[in-house]
Design a protein around this motif. Structure first.
Motif, PDB file in Angstrom:
ATOM      1  N   VAL A 488       0.858  -1.184   0.000  1.00 53.24           N
ATOM      2  CA  VAL A 488       0.000   0.000   0.000  1.00 53.24           C
ATOM      3  C   VAL A 488       0.891   1.230   0.000  1.00 53.24           C
ATOM      4  O   VAL A 488       1.716   1.416   0.908  1.00 53.24           O
ATOM      5  N   ARG A 489       0.732   2.056  -1.018  1.00 48.97           N
ATOM      6  CA  ARG A 489       1.494   3.303  -1.135  1.00 48.97           C
ATOM      7  C   ARG A 489       0.543   4.489  -0.986  1.00 48.97           C
ATOM      8  O   ARG A 489      -0.384   4.645  -1.772  1.00 48.97           O
ATOM      9  N   GLY A 494      -1.807  12.238  -1.066  1.00 49.66           N
ATOM     10  CA  GLY A 494      -2.870  11.499  -0.399  1.00 49.66           C
ATOM     11  C   GLY A 494      -3.597  10.481  -1.239  1.00 49.66           C
ATOM     12  O   GLY A 494      -4.477   9.778  -0.739  1.00 49.66           O
ATOM     13  N   THR A 495      -3.290  10.396  -2.534  1.00 56.07           N
ATOM     14  CA  THR A 495      -3.863   9.314  -3.329  1.00 56.07           C
ATOM     15  C   THR A 495      -3.172   8.012  -2.947  1.00 56.07           C
ATOM     16  O   THR A 495      -2.060   8.009  -2.407  1.00 56.07           O
ATOM     17  N   ILE A 496      -3.838   6.904  -3.249  1.00 56.93           N
ATOM     18  CA  ILE A 496      -3.367   5.612  -2.730  1.00 56.93           C
ATOM     19  C   ILE A 496      -3.241   4.612  -3.868  1.00 56.93           C
ATOM     20  O   ILE A 496      -4.147   4.480  -4.704  1.00 56.93           O
ATOM     21  N   VAL A 558      -5.185  -5.668   3.964  1.00 56.95           N
ATOM     22  CA  VAL A 558      -5.534  -5.178   5.303  1.00 56.95           C
ATOM     23  C   VAL A 558      -4.299  -5.151   6.202  1.00 56.95           C
ATOM     24  O   VAL A 558      -4.076  -4.185   6.955  1.00 56.95           O
ATOM     25  N   LYS A 559      -3.465  -6.183   6.119  1.00 54.87           N
ATOM     26  CA  LYS A 559      -2.257  -6.231   6.940  1.00 54.87           C
ATOM     27  C   LYS A 559      -1.300  -5.091   6.583  1.00 54.87           C
ATOM     28  O   LYS A 559      -0.686  -4.481   7.468  1.00 54.87           O
ATOM     29  N   ALA A 560      -1.165  -4.810   5.293  1.00 55.94           N
ATOM     30  CA  ALA A 560      -0.331  -3.680   4.880  1.00 55.94           C
ATOM     31  C   ALA A 560      -0.945  -2.359   5.336  1.00 55.94           C
ATOM     32  O   ALA A 560      -0.239  -1.432   5.765  1.00 55.94           O
ATOM     33  N   MET A 561      -2.285  -2.261   5.245  1.00 52.26           N
ATOM     34  CA  MET A 561      -2.977  -1.043   5.673  1.00 52.26           C
ATOM     35  C   MET A 561      -2.772  -0.790   7.162  1.00 52.26           C
ATOM     36  O   MET A 561      -2.624   0.361   7.592  1.00 52.26           O
ATOM     37  N   GLU A 624       3.883   0.611   2.816  1.00 59.76           N
ATOM     38  CA  GLU A 624       4.113  -0.609   3.600  1.00 59.76           C
ATOM     39  C   GLU A 624       3.745  -1.843   2.781  1.00 59.76           C
ATOM     40  O   GLU A 624       2.852  -1.801   1.920  1.00 59.76           O
ATOM     41  N   THR A 625       4.426  -2.937   3.085  1.00 59.84           N
ATOM     42  CA  THR A 625       4.205  -4.218   2.411  1.00 59.84           C
ATOM     43  C   THR A 625       3.825  -5.274   3.441  1.00 59.84           C
ATOM     44  O   THR A 625       4.279  -5.218   4.588  1.00 59.84           O
ATOM     45  N   ALA A 626       3.002  -6.237   3.010  1.00 59.98           N
ATOM     46  CA  ALA A 626       2.652  -7.364   3.877  1.00 59.98           C
ATOM     47  C   ALA A 626       2.541  -8.634   3.054  1.00 59.98           C
ATOM     48  O   ALA A 626       2.119  -8.604   1.888  1.00 59.98           O
ATOM     49  N   PHE A 627       2.926  -9.735   3.662  1.00 61.22           N
ATOM     50  CA  PHE A 627       2.723 -11.064   3.098  1.00 61.22           C
ATOM     51  C   PHE A 627       1.843 -11.826   4.076  1.00 61.22           C
ATOM     52  O   PHE A 627       2.149 -11.883   5.274  1.00 61.22           O
TER      53      PHE A 627
END
Length: 781
Positions: A488-489, A494-496, A558-561, A624-627
């Motif tokens: 998630v960038r 503020g755009t995502i 969701v985990k990255a968020m 942030e990144t999530a696996f």
């Protein structure tokens, strides 16, 4: 629930470009200097390639080259692989026959490529292919399971004596034998689960480009999982090193499992692009799709179910033969084993189960996962058994099911699966109410007075989705992990951007995934962009199949968020001079609880990137990144009831009503879910009534076009009544279970159960065409 958050029926963002013709599919892509490929395919189901003479073709206008199967072998391009290792019950590994990208010596199914013509245009390539003279020596072929395992049958692969890939089993044979010894009643049934052709709207296609200066390949392809395609092409097929290969799957027009795999055409296009030093494009036509896209289903089973004197199930015994076609495809070995036999408990408390599965080679198109992949075959078997048992035991089919439902959770089945949660009775109750089950006897009598045969049929299905966790599937032979990734960038204004390893080919990810962000941050979905399908842009991911996108891919998002939110709160607290614990996120703002102090998301993002006033020690940026690797499968379930009439004079079936009550856990976008269920129901009904791939004894596919293979049309289908009885999945923070395959899993049994109820003859094979139904009515099915 926000206006565009979880639970909102938001119109799909991506549909604007699709319905206005602005989608970008592989066939839309044009590269400078691009050539076109046309494959020369063996006309026989089994033959030796004696000679290929391309001299005349090479002299024709626009021909760049003619490449053969022997050349690709000489260049040491690897054989296609099967990525799930299954062992027979005696411990021996499955018998893998070599599958070259183009056959150098032996063709093993009609349509297998032996050479490819590369030319300036598609038509010039087709014309030149007509001038290539291939000399074959036709060999004896086996086109069905019975012929393939008959003593003395022609052998497809020297590695597989008797054409047997494996002879596998699961469950406790002794416990089942003991259960049957105590049975008051035993119900038996022989079933065929008919072979299907996927028929995605967009045919498969590939464009390969080789950059000689950088020794780098780019592949545009119709893939459900581009990262896995890159991994397989580099690690096993010797096409290119992974960092020298970019795989892009742009808009993809349907997959249903058939676009999970790496096919020979992609391999050849990449190899050929280096050989001719120009981009190579191949777009399959519908005839090629019928002949070469991985087919689905094709099981022959015998099942026995033991009941005590109170009509409770004591045990289940199943023997299944699975037709794999001529070669093992990427996940084919797992479909009739761990994706089928592990679901044979259905929704029922069955103390003892033993299943044997024999995989068999035949001279037909390879078979692999098709919408549901093993789960439809299991559900059809169990639900036909339950309906047959109700008739044999002379009890109401709803009551027999309810008596045997699993009612306490978690529940460990005898065949690996541990169901985490469900309420099967609630789904059945909803379906019974929707169909007005109490009024059916009167409707049946009225139909009889009008000369019509009316029947009703049930199907209470369960499926395993998410296909995880990685450690578990690895212990069962899977060659890859089945987690998912997300990044998630939050950009400086503020755009995502959400980068997901999942891939959309019709599921609506650009909308559903954006709704997850809208729910948590309170921003409009127009502010969120979903990026997928490009191995150079997106971190490694596992793709889309097995109804895993929201349960696994969505949870990764969701985990990255959560990480993004945590950092954003720290920044907001610092800027607002407040405690981090007092910061909440509402409507796109970070607010201090109990005060009027707030700061908008764009200002927090800007602060993160200007880095002028960040908390001490904090890195700049907001990305942030999530696996995410699930702890268990998810288990969608439901109850389907079909009411229909049959014309005894013609055998034609007409729908009266079809109700579906599903438990998918929490619904992110109910409208998208409804569309997914409609599509699945259409495919399940299509299998029950219309679809079926048929080969003659020599291995020729005689249903190789829409003239002969009947696809369901709008007027073949009823209006569906859908309802939901959700129980929230405890295995992921969203509480979701998956919905994409449910309709295809549950529908077929409901339809066949209804027809056999109407005609009073339980012996009826799919597809239940008017001809088959008429013969079943008149006693010579």
């Amino acid at each position: 629930m926000g206006v565009e958050g979880i639970g909102a029926s938001v119109v799909r963002k991506e549909d604007r470009r699709f319905i206005t013709g602005k989608g970008r599919y592989v066939d839309d892509i044009k590269l400078h200097g691009m050539t076109h490929a046309h494959f020369i395919r063996g006309p026989y189901a089994h033959a030796r390639v004696k000679n290929i003479d391309s001299s005349a073709a090479m002299k024709m206008p626009g021909v760049v080259g003619v490449l053969t199967g022997q050349e690709i072998v000489d260049d040491k391009v690897g054989n296609l692989i099967c990525g799930w290792a299954i062992s027979s019950k005696d411990g021996t590994p499955m018998k893998m026959g070599a599958w070259p990208a183009m056959a150098p010596e032996t063709v093993r199914f009609a349509g297998q490529a032996v050479a490819v013509v590369i030319a300036e245009t598609k038509n010039l390539a087709k014309d030149a292919a007509e001038a290539v003279i291939v000399t074959y020596e036709e060999l004896a072929a086996v086109a069905d399971i019975a012929a393939a395992i008959k003593p003395g049958a022609p052998q497809l692969h020297p590695e597989a004596p008797g054409n047997v890939v494996y002879d596998w089993s699961i469950g406790d044979e002794a416990a089942v034998k003991d259960a049957f010894s105590k049975a008051a009643n035993i119900v038996s049934l022989e079933l065929t689960n008919n072979r299907l052709v996927p028929n995605a709207m967009e045919p498969r296609a590939a464009i390969a480009e080789y950059n000689e200066a950088e020794e780098h390949f780019t592949l545009y392809t119709t893939s459900q999982n581009p990262h896995v395609a890159r991994l397989v092409l580099s690690a096993f097929y010797n096409i290119a090193q992974e960092h020298k290969l970019r795989v892009i799957a742009p808009d993809v027009g349907g997959g249903f499992g058939s676009k999970i795999y790496v096919y020979p055409e992609e391999m050849v296009a990449l190899w050929a692009s280096k050989k001719v030093r120009r981009p190579v494009k191949w777009t399959g036509d519908r005839s090629e799709a019928f002949l070469t896209d991985a087919h689905g289903r094709d099981h022959v089973s015998k099942a026995e179910m033991a009941f005590d004197s109170d009509n409770r199930i004591l045990g289940l015994r199943v023997k299944t033969h699975a037709n794999f076609g001529a070669y093992m495809s990427l996940f084919s070995s797992a479909v009739p084993t761990y994706l089928y036999a592990t679901l044979l408990s259905g929704q029922y408390n069955i103390p003892a189960i033993y299943a044997e599965v024999m995989g068999v080679y035949t001279n037909t198109t390879p078979v692999d996962a098709y919408r549901g992949a093993g789960r439809p075959e299991a559900s059809f078997l169990i639900e036909r058994m339950m309906e047959t048992a109700a008739r044999q035991l002379k009890v109401d089919p709803a009551d027999l099911r309810r008596k045997n439902f699993i009612t306490t959770f978690p529940h460990q089945t005898p065949v690996i699966m541990a169901y985490d949660i469900g309420d099967f009775g609630a789904s059945l109750d909803a379906a019974l109410k929707a169909i007005d089950y109490a009024g059916f006897p009167a409707r049946k009598a009225k139909a009889k007075s009008e000369g019509k045969l009316r029947g009703i049929g049930f199907s209470c299905y369960i499926e395993a989705c998410g296909i995880a966790p990685s450690k578990a599937v690895g212990s069962l032979g899977a060659g890859v992990g089945l987690w998912e990734s997300a990044e998630v960038r939050v950009n400086p204004v503020g755009t995502i951007e959400v980068l997901t390893g999942s891939h959309s080919h019709g599921q609506g990810h650009e909308t559903t995934f954006a709704q997850l962000i809208a729910e948590r941050l309170g921003v409009p979905i127009s502010q969120v962009q979903i990026v997928h399908g490009d191995t150079d842009k997106v971190q490694f991911g596992m793709g889309t199949y097995g109804s895993r996108s929201i349960a696994v891919g969505g949870t990764a998002i969701v985990k990255a968020m959560e990480k993004v939110e945590a950092k954003g709160k720290k920044i907001a607290a610092h800027l607002l001079e407040a405690s981090e614990g007092d910061i909440v996120i509402e409507n796109g703002e970070f607010k201090v609880t109990g005060t009027d102090k707030s700061i908008a998301l764009p200002m927090v993002a800007l602060a993160a990137y200007t880095a002028h006033n960040l908390p001490d020690g904090m890195e700049p940026g907001l990305k942030e990144t999530a696996f995410y690797d699930p702890t268990n499968f998810t288990f969608p379930a439901g109850a389907y009831i079909c009411e229909l009439e049959v014309d005894s004079g013609t055998g034609k079936t007409s729908f009266v009503n079809f109700v579906a009550a599903d438990d998918f856990g929490r619904l992110i976008n109910p409208m998208i879910v409804e569309g997914q269920v409609h599509g699945g129901l259409a495919q399940g009904i299509g299998q029950a009534l219309l679809e079926g791939a048929v080969y003659d004894s020599s291995g020729q596919l005689i249903t190789a076009s829409f003239m002969d293979y009947t696809m369901p049309r709008a007027d073949d289908l009823p209006s569906f009544k859908l309802s939901h009885t959700p129980t929230l999945c405890p295995g992921n923070p969203l509480g979701v279970k998956g919905c994409g395959e449910a309709g295809a899993i549950g529908a077929s049994a409901a339809v066949i159960n209804a027809i056999t109820d109407a005609i009073g003859n339980n012996k009826l094979a799919m597809p239940a065409t008017p001809d088959r139904v008429w013969h079943a009515i008149h006693g010579n099915a």
